[in-house]
Design a protein around this motif. Structure first.
Motif: not given
Length: 285
Positions: A118, A121-122
């Motif tokens: 995650s 992804q950021d």
């Protein structure tokens, strides 16, 4: 240069009373000192900052920051980390190769447990939407920075990597709103990359860091940090550190950004293929 702790031991008798208080504090709180500002250390001990400067200079360092970097390098390099113990039955000449391979495997296995996709992804989203990506890296980390630039350039992103350190410092000071700084530091204790990070901080722009290790002096300058490992490698001399975990992060960013690009990725891929096919030798020849 000798280790910080050895220097303290050797020079302790030559320190003044107040300088000795600083040395005692370092020995008792070494893990905390590497993350503290000189003013905080001064307040904790009850001595002047100038006394701390005098002490670290007696120990052979130009200033408190250099002292902390040396201490961090020493503390984050515990003996035996990731080292493969050779089997006595191994054929002669294979143990070194096995040590390198197994050390990298162990590092990658740890990264599988610690890296959060995650977060990747950021970071990918920030890079994709940046007005311009400025990539920074010094020495062997510069090789990895060049690799990152190659990946992003192939995606059609606006990115710049300047190999000369002085030009990197100039670029760091000139970042403007909408720009993203991507800093790569294998060990997280290189003074030059920290100088670059300090200049970027003054511009107020976002700093994304990629490093092998968490909890380093470099880490505190980053807004987002991709760092999978918890301790410095002892397989390599002079902090020449793992490249493969960072290469995996860079490649993962490439594929994550490509997914976020949607149809635009296919256009970039087609353009890349046309260039490559036009410059490749016909295999049938």
């Amino acid at each position: 240069m000798k280790s910080v702790l050895t220097q303290i031991s050797n020079q302790y008798a030559s320190l003044s009373y107040s300088e000795g208080l600083f040395a005692d504090y370092v020995l008792a709180n070494r893990d905390q000192v590497i993350h503290m500002a000189i003013a905080d250390v001064s307040e904790s001990i009850g001595i002047a900052s100038s006394t701390i400067i005098a002490a670290v200079k007696k120990l052979g360092y130009s200033g408190f920051r250099e002292f902390k970097l040396a201490l961090a390098s020493e503390l984050l390099n515990p003996a035996g980390a990731w080292k493969h113990v050779p089997d006595s039955k191994e054929p002669e000449g294979t143990s070194t190769y096995r040590q390198v391979v197994l050390s990298n495997i162990a590092a990658l296995e740890e990264s599988l447990e610690t890296m959060k996709y995650s977060l990747i992804q950021d970071v990918a989203s920030l890079l994709l939407n940046a007005g311009h990506i400025y990539i920074f890296g010094v020495g062997t980390s510069g090789v990895l920075a060049r690799e990152a630039h190659d990946f992003f350039f192939r995606l059609g992103l606006n990115s710049t990597f300047l190999e000369d350190l002085h030009y990197q410092l100039l670029a760091a000071a000139r970042l403007k709103e909408g720009d993203i700084a991507l800093l790569i530091s294998q060990t997280g204790i290189n003074k030059d990359i920290i100088n670059i990070a300090e200049k970027i901080k003054e511009t107020g722009q976002t700093i994304i860091g990629i490093s092998n290790y968490m909890g380093t002096p470099f880490a505190k300058y980053t807004d987002l940090l991709l760092a999978p490992l918890t301790m410095l490698s002892t397989t390599h001399d002079n902090n020449f550190s793992f490249r493969i975990p960072i290469l995996c992060i860079i490649e993962t960013l490439y594929y994550t950004i490509s997914e976020q690009m949607g149809e635009k990725y296919q256009s970039a891929l087609k353009a890349n293929r046309q260039v490559v096919e036009g410059s490749s030798v016909n295999r049938s020849v």
